[in-house]
Design a protein around this motif. Structure first.
Motif, PDB file in Angstrom:
ATOM      1  N   VAL A  89       0.992  -1.053   0.121  1.00  0.00           N
ATOM      2  CA  VAL A  89       0.040  -0.128  -0.022  1.00  0.00           C
ATOM      3  C   VAL A  89       0.932   1.365   0.120  1.00  0.00           C
ATOM      4  N   GLU A  90       0.456   2.249  -0.838  1.00  0.00           N
ATOM      5  CA  GLU A  90       1.113   3.637  -0.629  1.00  0.00           C
ATOM      6  C   GLU A  90       0.109   4.516  -0.209  1.00  0.00           C
ATOM      7  N   VAL A  91       0.426   5.034   1.111  1.00  0.00           N
ATOM      8  CA  VAL A  91      -0.603   6.081   1.623  1.00  0.00           C
ATOM      9  C   VAL A  91       0.523   6.951   2.412  1.00  0.00           C
ATOM     10  N   ASP A  92       0.120   8.515   2.302  1.00  0.00           N
ATOM     11  CA  ASP A  92       0.965   9.353   2.354  1.00  0.00           C
ATOM     12  C   ASP A  92       0.744  10.014   3.957  1.00  0.00           C
ATOM     13  N   CYS A  93      -0.465   9.779   4.602  1.00  0.00           N
ATOM     14  CA  CYS A  93      -1.024  10.183   5.619  1.00  0.00           C
ATOM     15  C   CYS A  93      -1.243   9.243   6.845  1.00  0.00           C
ATOM     16  N   ALA A  94      -0.597   9.213   8.132  1.00  0.00           N
ATOM     17  CA  ALA A  94      -0.744   8.147   8.954  1.00  0.00           C
ATOM     18  C   ALA A  94      -2.394   8.370   9.626  1.00  0.00           C
ATOM     19  N   ALA A  95      -2.764   9.582   9.660  1.00  0.00           N
ATOM     20  CA  ALA A  95      -4.216   9.663  10.135  1.00  0.00           C
ATOM     21  C   ALA A  95      -5.048   8.861   9.322  1.00  0.00           C
ATOM     22  N   SER A  96      -4.860   8.868   8.031  1.00  0.00           N
ATOM     23  CA  SER A  96      -5.801   8.331   7.207  1.00  0.00           C
ATOM     24  C   SER A  96      -5.888   6.846   7.091  1.00  0.00           C
ATOM     25  N   VAL A  97      -4.822   6.162   7.727  1.00  0.00           N
ATOM     26  CA  VAL A  97      -4.682   4.691   7.730  1.00  0.00           C
ATOM     27  C   VAL A  97      -5.842   4.066   8.655  1.00  0.00           C
ATOM     28  N   LEU A  98      -6.051   4.876   9.655  1.00  0.00           N
ATOM     29  CA  LEU A  98      -7.248   4.147  10.426  1.00  0.00           C
ATOM     30  C   LEU A  98      -8.597   4.484   9.759  1.00  0.00           C
ATOM     31  N   LYS A  99      -8.753   5.319   9.038  1.00  0.00           N
ATOM     32  CA  LYS A  99     -10.330   5.652   8.323  1.00  0.00           C
ATOM     33  C   LYS A  99     -10.146   4.518   7.369  1.00  0.00           C
ATOM     34  N   MET A 100      -8.968   4.441   6.441  1.00  0.00           N
ATOM     35  CA  MET A 100      -8.928   3.328   5.592  1.00  0.00           C
ATOM     36  C   MET A 100      -9.187   1.905   6.076  1.00  0.00           C
ATOM     37  N   GLU A 101      -8.590   1.631   7.074  1.00  0.00           N
ATOM     38  CA  GLU A 101      -8.972   0.249   7.858  1.00  0.00           C
ATOM     39  C   GLU A 101     -10.380  -0.053   7.875  1.00  0.00           C
ATOM     40  N   GLU A 102     -11.238   1.018   8.540  1.00  0.00           N
ATOM     41  CA  GLU A 102     -12.575   0.886   8.823  1.00  0.00           C
ATOM     42  C   GLU A 102     -13.521   0.915   7.595  1.00  0.00           C
ATOM     43  N   ALA A 103     -13.010   1.624   6.562  1.00  0.00           N
ATOM     44  CA  ALA A 103     -13.761   1.488   5.207  1.00  0.00           C
ATOM     45  C   ALA A 103     -13.378   0.134   4.599  1.00  0.00           C
ATOM     46  N   ALA A 104     -12.293  -0.568   4.803  1.00  0.00           N
ATOM     47  CA  ALA A 104     -11.900  -1.675   4.285  1.00  0.00           C
ATOM     48  C   ALA A 104     -12.772  -2.824   4.947  1.00  0.00           C
TER      49      ALA A 104
ATOM     50  N   ASN B 161     -18.200  -5.736   1.966  1.00  0.00           N
ATOM     51  CA  ASN B 161     -18.700  -7.131   2.095  1.00  0.00           C
ATOM     52  C   ASN B 161     -17.552  -7.948   1.551  1.00  0.00           C
ATOM     53  N   GLY B 162     -17.466  -9.293   2.066  1.00  0.00           N
ATOM     54  CA  GLY B 162     -16.560 -10.097   1.781  1.00  0.00           C
ATOM     55  C   GLY B 162     -15.123 -10.201   2.886  1.00  0.00           C
ATOM     56  N   ILE B 163     -15.119  -9.033   3.740  1.00  0.00           N
ATOM     57  CA  ILE B 163     -13.842  -8.592   4.473  1.00  0.00           C
ATOM     58  C   ILE B 163     -14.172  -9.345   5.753  1.00  0.00           C
ATOM     59  N   LYS B 164     -13.376 -10.128   6.502  1.00  0.00           N
ATOM     60  CA  LYS B 164     -13.566 -10.323   7.836  1.00  0.00           C
ATOM     61  C   LYS B 164     -12.828  -9.245   8.655  1.00  0.00           C
ATOM     62  N   ASP B 165     -11.507  -8.872   8.481  1.00  0.00           N
ATOM     63  CA  ASP B 165     -10.502  -8.098   8.858  1.00  0.00           C
ATOM     64  C   ASP B 165      -9.736  -7.192   8.057  1.00  0.00           C
ATOM     65  N   ALA B 166      -9.231  -6.180   8.266  1.00  0.00           N
ATOM     66  CA  ALA B 166      -8.226  -5.674   7.631  1.00  0.00           C
ATOM     67  C   ALA B 166      -7.426  -4.700   8.512  1.00  0.00           C
ATOM     68  N   GLN B 167      -6.142  -4.834   8.225  1.00  0.00           N
ATOM     69  CA  GLN B 167      -4.917  -4.005   8.970  1.00  0.00           C
ATOM     70  C   GLN B 167      -4.089  -3.251   7.933  1.00  0.00           C
ATOM     71  N   ILE B 168      -3.790  -2.015   8.395  1.00  0.00           N
ATOM     72  CA  ILE B 168      -2.611  -1.292   7.617  1.00  0.00           C
ATOM     73  C   ILE B 168      -1.621  -1.058   8.376  1.00  0.00           C
ATOM     74  N   ARG B 169      -0.471  -1.352   7.996  1.00  0.00           N
ATOM     75  CA  ARG B 169       0.769  -0.696   8.732  1.00  0.00           C
ATOM     76  C   ARG B 169       1.439   0.285   8.171  1.00  0.00           C
ATOM     77  N   PHE B 170       1.173   1.603   8.654  1.00  0.00           N
ATOM     78  CA  PHE B 170       1.633   2.854   7.806  1.00  0.00           C
ATOM     79  C   PHE B 170       3.474   2.793   7.587  1.00  0.00           C
TER      80      PHE B 170
END
Length: 73
Positions: free
Chosen positions: A7-22, A26-35
């Motif tokens: 993943v390429e993401v520039d903003c650490a604050a966006s990571v949590l919001k992206m995780e929640e969106a993921a 539908n079809g997702i049990k869990d998602a984690q992004i490590r900035f």
């Protein structure tokens, strides 16, 4: 089933919001992004079509951070 993606993401604050969106996709049990490592770990539901689910995850994440990239193989 779990899969890892680059993943390429520039903003650490966006990571949590992206995780929640993921996680709401539908079809997702869990998602984690490590900035710091720019890695995303996704756990799919058993009957999920991985490619179509990841397209939806990418759309959801781009709504949060338009410049993000998720490299789906």
């Amino acid at each position: 089933m779990k899969k890892n993606y680059k993943v390429e993401v520039d903003c650490a604050a966006s990571v949590l919001k992206m995780e929640e969106a993921a996680k709401k996709t539908n079809g997702i049990k869990d998602a984690q992004i490590r900035f710091m490592t720019q890695k995303m770990t996704v756990e799919f539901e058993d009957a999920a079509d991985v490619n179509s689910v990841m397209k939806e995850v990418t759309k959801a994440c781009k709504k949060v951070e338009p410049d993000c990239e998720i490299y789906v193989k």
